[in-house]
Motif scaffolding. Structure first.
Motif, PDB file in Angstrom:
ATOM      1  N   SER A 103      10.499   8.809 -13.042  1.00 29.47           N
ATOM      2  CA  SER A 103      11.042   7.506 -12.228  1.00 29.47           C
ATOM      3  C   SER A 103      11.178   7.881 -10.821  1.00 29.47           C
ATOM      4  O   SER A 103      10.842   9.163 -10.447  1.00 29.47           O
ATOM      5  N   VAL A 104      11.282   7.130  -9.943  1.00 27.50           N
ATOM      6  CA  VAL A 104      11.360   7.331  -8.478  1.00 27.50           C
ATOM      7  C   VAL A 104      12.353   6.480  -7.860  1.00 27.50           C
ATOM      8  O   VAL A 104      12.109   5.351  -8.213  1.00 27.50           O
ATOM      9  N   ASP A 105      13.194   7.103  -6.940  1.00 29.20           N
ATOM     10  CA  ASP A 105      14.221   6.098  -6.500  1.00 29.20           C
ATOM     11  C   ASP A 105      13.866   5.783  -5.018  1.00 29.20           C
ATOM     12  O   ASP A 105      13.422   6.831  -4.379  1.00 29.20           O
ATOM     13  N   VAL A 106      13.425   4.380  -4.696  1.00 33.02           N
ATOM     14  CA  VAL A 106      12.877   4.201  -3.203  1.00 33.02           C
ATOM     15  C   VAL A 106      14.017   3.315  -2.620  1.00 33.02           C
ATOM     16  O   VAL A 106      14.463   2.361  -3.044  1.00 33.02           O
ATOM     17  N   ARG A 107      14.341   3.876  -1.293  1.00 37.81           N
ATOM     18  CA  ARG A 107      15.492   3.253  -0.397  1.00 37.81           C
ATOM     19  C   ARG A 107      14.424   2.452   0.457  1.00 37.81           C
ATOM     20  O   ARG A 107      13.628   3.073   1.089  1.00 37.81           O
ATOM     21  N   ALA A 108      14.759   1.008   0.743  1.00 40.25           N
ATOM     22  CA  ALA A 108      14.035   0.351   1.902  1.00 40.25           C
ATOM     23  C   ALA A 108      13.799   0.994   3.081  1.00 40.25           C
ATOM     24  O   ALA A 108      12.815   0.914   3.708  1.00 40.25           O
ATOM     25  N   ALA A 109      14.859   1.610   3.663  1.00 40.02           N
ATOM     26  CA  ALA A 109      15.143   1.963   4.957  1.00 40.02           C
ATOM     27  C   ALA A 109      13.980   3.413   4.909  1.00 40.02           C
ATOM     28  O   ALA A 109      13.339   3.458   5.965  1.00 40.02           O
ATOM     29  N   ALA A 110      13.650   4.186   4.051  1.00 40.59           N
ATOM     30  CA  ALA A 110      12.725   5.266   3.894  1.00 40.59           C
ATOM     31  C   ALA A 110      11.434   4.682   3.900  1.00 40.59           C
ATOM     32  O   ALA A 110      10.511   5.061   4.570  1.00 40.59           O
ATOM     33  N   LEU A 111      11.280   3.491   3.064  1.00 43.49           N
ATOM     34  CA  LEU A 111      10.034   3.056   2.875  1.00 43.49           C
ATOM     35  C   LEU A 111       9.693   2.421   4.074  1.00 43.49           C
ATOM     36  O   LEU A 111       8.467   2.694   4.670  1.00 43.49           O
ATOM     37  N   THR A 159      10.619   3.106   7.122  1.00 43.84           N
ATOM     38  CA  THR A 159      10.162   4.253   8.234  1.00 43.84           C
ATOM     39  C   THR A 159       8.924   4.721   7.925  1.00 43.84           C
ATOM     40  O   THR A 159       8.212   5.443   8.969  1.00 43.84           O
ATOM     41  N   ASP A 160       8.330   5.057   6.594  1.00 45.28           N
ATOM     42  CA  ASP A 160       7.178   5.753   6.088  1.00 45.28           C
ATOM     43  C   ASP A 160       6.132   4.808   6.666  1.00 45.28           C
ATOM     44  O   ASP A 160       4.965   5.273   7.044  1.00 45.28           O
ATOM     45  N   VAL A 161       6.379   3.434   6.689  1.00 44.63           N
ATOM     46  CA  VAL A 161       5.019   2.438   7.240  1.00 44.63           C
ATOM     47  C   VAL A 161       5.192   2.234   8.535  1.00 44.63           C
ATOM     48  O   VAL A 161       4.094   1.905   9.412  1.00 44.63           O
ATOM     49  N   GLY A 162       6.442   2.307   9.137  1.00 48.97           N
ATOM     50  CA  GLY A 162       6.507   1.829  10.685  1.00 48.97           C
ATOM     51  C   GLY A 162       7.930   2.148  11.073  1.00 48.97           C
ATOM     52  O   GLY A 162       8.702   2.552  10.277  1.00 48.97           O
ATOM     53  N   MET A 169      12.080  -5.400   7.897  1.00 45.90           N
ATOM     54  CA  MET A 169      13.014  -5.134   6.555  1.00 45.90           C
ATOM     55  C   MET A 169      12.983  -6.161   5.717  1.00 45.90           C
ATOM     56  O   MET A 169      12.581  -5.943   4.394  1.00 45.90           O
ATOM     57  N   PRO A 170      13.048  -7.602   6.131  1.00 44.02           N
ATOM     58  CA  PRO A 170      13.007  -8.691   4.927  1.00 44.02           C
ATOM     59  C   PRO A 170      11.627  -8.309   4.021  1.00 44.02           C
ATOM     60  O   PRO A 170      11.638  -8.643   2.743  1.00 44.02           O
ATOM     61  N   THR A 171      10.157  -8.349   4.894  1.00 47.94           N
ATOM     62  CA  THR A 171       9.146  -8.077   4.118  1.00 47.94           C
ATOM     63  C   THR A 171       9.260  -6.989   3.227  1.00 47.94           C
ATOM     64  O   THR A 171       8.535  -6.886   1.960  1.00 47.94           O
ATOM     65  N   CYS A 172       9.736  -5.806   3.709  1.00 47.64           N
ATOM     66  CA  CYS A 172       9.689  -4.373   3.087  1.00 47.64           C
ATOM     67  C   CYS A 172      10.391  -4.652   1.787  1.00 47.64           C
ATOM     68  O   CYS A 172       9.864  -4.349   0.581  1.00 47.64           O
ATOM     69  N   CYS A 173      11.551  -5.338   1.899  1.00 45.38           N
ATOM     70  CA  CYS A 173      12.579  -5.449   0.673  1.00 45.38           C
ATOM     71  C   CYS A 173      11.684  -6.755  -0.305  1.00 45.38           C
ATOM     72  O   CYS A 173      11.862  -6.395  -1.692  1.00 45.38           O
ATOM     73  N   THR A 174      11.116  -7.702   0.198  1.00 45.82           N
ATOM     74  CA  THR A 174      10.399  -8.540  -0.874  1.00 45.82           C
ATOM     75  C   THR A 174       9.208  -7.669  -1.431  1.00 45.82           C
ATOM     76  O   THR A 174       9.444  -8.179  -2.644  1.00 45.82           O
ATOM     77  N   VAL A 175       8.649  -6.903  -1.064  1.00 46.53           N
ATOM     78  CA  VAL A 175       7.708  -6.253  -1.826  1.00 46.53           C
ATOM     79  C   VAL A 175       8.137  -5.137  -2.818  1.00 46.53           C
ATOM     80  O   VAL A 175       7.753  -5.202  -3.832  1.00 46.53           O
ATOM     81  N   MET A 176       9.234  -4.476  -2.562  1.00 46.41           N
ATOM     82  CA  MET A 176      10.001  -3.735  -3.255  1.00 46.41           C
ATOM     83  C   MET A 176      10.398  -4.694  -4.702  1.00 46.41           C
ATOM     84  O   MET A 176      10.343  -4.229  -5.639  1.00 46.41           O
ATOM     85  N   TYR A 177      11.309  -5.627  -4.412  1.00 48.47           N
ATOM     86  CA  TYR A 177      11.330  -6.575  -5.544  1.00 48.47           C
ATOM     87  C   TYR A 177      10.040  -7.189  -6.378  1.00 48.47           C
ATOM     88  O   TYR A 177      10.248  -7.193  -7.625  1.00 48.47           O
ATOM     89  N   GLU A 178       9.149  -7.407  -5.622  1.00 45.47           N
ATOM     90  CA  GLU A 178       7.736  -8.030  -6.224  1.00 45.47           C
ATOM     91  C   GLU A 178       7.221  -7.049  -6.837  1.00 45.47           C
ATOM     92  O   GLU A 178       6.602  -7.388  -8.053  1.00 45.47           O
ATOM     93  N   GLU A 179       7.413  -5.731  -6.489  1.00 42.11           N
ATOM     94  CA  GLU A 179       6.492  -4.400  -7.338  1.00 42.11           C
ATOM     95  C   GLU A 179       7.503  -4.225  -8.838  1.00 42.11           C
ATOM     96  O   GLU A 179       6.844  -3.268  -9.184  1.00 42.11           O
ATOM     97  N   MET A 180       8.692  -4.806  -8.650  1.00 45.91           N
ATOM     98  CA  MET A 180       9.321  -4.435  -9.912  1.00 45.91           C
ATOM     99  C   MET A 180       8.514  -4.729 -11.251  1.00 45.91           C
ATOM    100  O   MET A 180       8.066  -5.755 -11.431  1.00 45.91           O
ATOM    101  N   THR A 200       0.842  -1.208   0.033  1.00 43.40           N
ATOM    102  CA  THR A 200       0.024   0.014  -0.095  1.00 43.40           C
ATOM    103  C   THR A 200       0.912   1.098   0.079  1.00 43.40           C
ATOM    104  O   THR A 200       0.447   1.977  -0.753  1.00 43.40           O
ATOM    105  N   ALA A 201       1.662   1.158   0.834  1.00 40.90           N
ATOM    106  CA  ALA A 201       2.859   2.677   0.931  1.00 40.90           C
ATOM    107  C   ALA A 201       3.497   2.662  -0.180  1.00 40.90           C
ATOM    108  O   ALA A 201       3.734   3.886  -0.859  1.00 40.90           O
ATOM    109  N   LEU A 202       4.061   1.661  -0.721  1.00 42.83           N
ATOM    110  CA  LEU A 202       4.974   1.802  -2.058  1.00 42.83           C
ATOM    111  C   LEU A 202       3.949   1.949  -3.287  1.00 42.83           C
ATOM    112  O   LEU A 202       4.317   3.157  -4.107  1.00 42.83           O
TER     113      LEU A 202
END
Length: 100
Positions: free
Chosen positions: A41-49, A51-54, A63-74, A25-27
């Motif tokens: 385009s937009v650059d998204v860093r996992a730490a920032a995402l 922090t925005d969510v929780g 963090m592992p879940t955050c990164c998984t989502v970032m990869y899956e949304e590519m 949802t946040a991404l």
């Protein structure tokens, strides 16, 4: 003489575990806002995402879940700019192409 007990310091509580859906949802919201702003385009860093969510860093972070989502949304055309050791970590940086 009556004394009141001194309250004990409370230990920091572990935040509620964030879900995959929270990060999706946040991404997606972040990508939509960047697209509406006319960005290509937009650059998204996992730490920032995260922090925005929780809270991050924190005990019990997601963090592992955050990164998984970032990869899956590519999508084709998106690019990983920084890959952390092990593939998942706060330094993960993905450039998402817009429009989606």
């Amino acid at each position: 003489m009556k004394t009141t007990p001194t309250p004990r310091p409370q230990s920091p509580q572990t935040p509620a575990r964030l879900t995959k859906s929270d990060f999706v949802t946040a991404l997606r919201k972040l990508l939509q806002e960047a697209e509406k702003a006319g960005k290509t385009s937009v650059d998204v860093r996992a730490a920032a995402l995260h922090t925005d969510v929780g809270i991050y860093p924190a005990r019990g972070h997601s963090m592992p879940t955050c990164c998984t989502v970032m990869y899956e949304e590519m999508k084709p055309g998106d690019e990983i700019l920084v890959t952390p050791p092990g593939g998942k970590g706060p330094s993960l940086l993905v450039q998402y192409k817009l429009p989606r």
